[in-house]
Design a protein around this motif. Structure first.
Motif, mmCIF file in Angstrom:
data_model
loop_
_atom_site.group_PDB
_atom_site.id
_atom_site.type_symbol
_atom_site.label_atom_id
_atom_site.label_comp_id
_atom_site.label_asym_id
_atom_site.label_seq_id
_atom_site.Cartn_x
_atom_site.Cartn_y
_atom_site.Cartn_z
ATOM 1 N N PRO A 44 -17.708 103.409 -4.477
ATOM 2 C CA PRO A 44 -17.779 102.004 -4.090
ATOM 3 C C PRO A 44 -18.853 101.271 -4.894
ATOM 4 O O PRO A 44 -19.908 101.823 -5.174
ATOM 5 C CB PRO A 44 -18.156 102.047 -2.609
ATOM 6 N N THR A 45 -18.564 100.029 -5.235
ATOM 7 C CA THR A 45 -19.516 99.215 -5.977
ATOM 8 C C THR A 45 -20.485 98.573 -4.993
ATOM 9 O O THR A 45 -20.052 97.930 -4.034
ATOM 10 C CB THR A 45 -18.770 98.106 -6.746
ATOM 11 N N PRO A 46 -21.794 98.732 -5.204
ATOM 12 C CA PRO A 46 -22.749 98.089 -4.301
ATOM 13 C C PRO A 46 -22.562 96.575 -4.325
ATOM 14 O O PRO A 46 -22.340 95.993 -5.383
ATOM 15 C CB PRO A 46 -24.116 98.476 -4.878
ATOM 16 N N LEU A 65 -9.377 96.685 -9.687
ATOM 17 C CA LEU A 65 -9.041 97.014 -11.073
ATOM 18 C C LEU A 65 -7.740 96.358 -11.510
ATOM 19 O O LEU A 65 -7.449 96.286 -12.699
ATOM 20 C CB LEU A 65 -8.940 98.534 -11.247
ATOM 21 N N SER A 66 -6.970 95.861 -10.546
ATOM 22 C CA SER A 66 -5.696 95.213 -10.867
ATOM 23 C C SER A 66 -5.852 93.710 -11.047
ATOM 24 O O SER A 66 -4.870 93.007 -11.250
ATOM 25 C CB SER A 66 -4.658 95.503 -9.769
ATOM 26 N N LEU A 67 -7.087 93.232 -10.959
ATOM 27 C CA LEU A 67 -7.337 91.797 -11.077
ATOM 28 C C LEU A 67 -8.071 91.480 -12.372
ATOM 29 O O LEU A 67 -8.860 92.274 -12.863
ATOM 30 C CB LEU A 67 -8.172 91.303 -9.895
ATOM 31 N N TRP A 84 -12.507 85.376 -8.036
ATOM 32 C CA TRP A 84 -12.355 85.112 -6.595
ATOM 33 C C TRP A 84 -12.886 86.294 -5.782
ATOM 34 O O TRP A 84 -13.671 86.106 -4.848
ATOM 35 C CB TRP A 84 -10.881 84.857 -6.261
ATOM 36 N N LEU A 85 -12.461 87.501 -6.137
ATOM 37 C CA LEU A 85 -12.879 88.682 -5.383
ATOM 38 C C LEU A 85 -14.385 88.906 -5.508
ATOM 39 O O LEU A 85 -15.056 89.214 -4.519
ATOM 40 C CB LEU A 85 -12.121 89.927 -5.862
ATOM 41 N N ASP A 86 -14.909 88.721 -6.702
ATOM 42 C CA ASP A 86 -16.343 88.924 -6.927
ATOM 43 C C ASP A 86 -17.205 87.936 -6.142
ATOM 44 O O ASP A 86 -18.345 88.239 -5.808
ATOM 45 C CB ASP A 86 -16.680 88.814 -8.418
ATOM 46 N N LYS A 87 -16.658 86.751 -5.845
ATOM 47 C CA LYS A 87 -17.430 85.718 -5.143
ATOM 48 C C LYS A 87 -17.376 85.841 -3.625
ATOM 49 O O LYS A 87 -18.112 85.151 -2.927
ATOM 50 C CB LYS A 87 -16.953 84.330 -5.567
ATOM 51 N N LEU A 88 -16.508 86.713 -3.111
ATOM 52 C CA LEU A 88 -16.448 86.893 -1.657
ATOM 53 C C LEU A 88 -17.748 87.530 -1.173
ATOM 54 O O LEU A 88 -18.376 88.311 -1.890
ATOM 55 C CB LEU A 88 -15.267 87.785 -1.273
#
Length: 143
Positions: free
Chosen positions: A15-17, A84-86, A93-97
């Motif tokens: 998992p990425t911290p 990895l599919s994005l 978007w995912l990184d900003k959640l």
């Protein structure tokens, strides 16, 4: 081996911290099969208007369901592999959640579809379909 792209060899995924996605504690670290990663990377979603998020989810699940990882549930694999599919806007978007916002595959799928195919878009498209009509002396093709 040193000349191969990172996705061609088996890799350990952890998992990425600070990630928005919380990987279940029951998930063991596992090695991603190189061909699995290649398939996921080949089916990336960029978030552009003309791309279909439903189709992306369908293809992503089809790819994930082709591989089984011993002692790791499919949901954990999906949660770990989906980022990895994005690419592009979708990745941003995912990184900003906020950290830890997503704990299950259903939450991730729902958030993804809501962002890239929001109810307002659905309503607008449905309205366009309902408003369609063929004028007198107009061919169906022209309409």
């Amino acid at each position: 081996m040193d000349d191969e792209p990172i996705w061609t060899a088996d890799r350990v995924v952890a998992p990425t911290p600070g990630s928005a996605i919380t990987i279940p504690a029951t998930a063991n670290k596992f090695a991603i099969k190189g061909n699995h990663l290649t398939l996921v990377k080949g089916n990336q979603f960029d978030g552009r208007i003309k791309t279909d998020p439903h189709k992306h989810i369908h293809e992503f699940l089809r790819i994930c369901d082709m591989f089984k990882y011993r002692d790791t549930k499919n949901e954990a694999v999906r949660l770990m592999m989906f980022p990895l599919s994005l690419t592009g806007e979708a990745k941003n978007w995912l990184d900003k959640l906020n950290e830890g916002t997503i704990e299950t595959w259903d939450e991730l799928r729902t958030a993804f579809i809501s962002r890239f195919f929001p109810p307002a878009l659905f309503d607008r498209l449905l309205g366009e379909i309902r408003a369609f009509f063929q004028h007198e002396n107009e061919t169906l093709t022209d309409a």
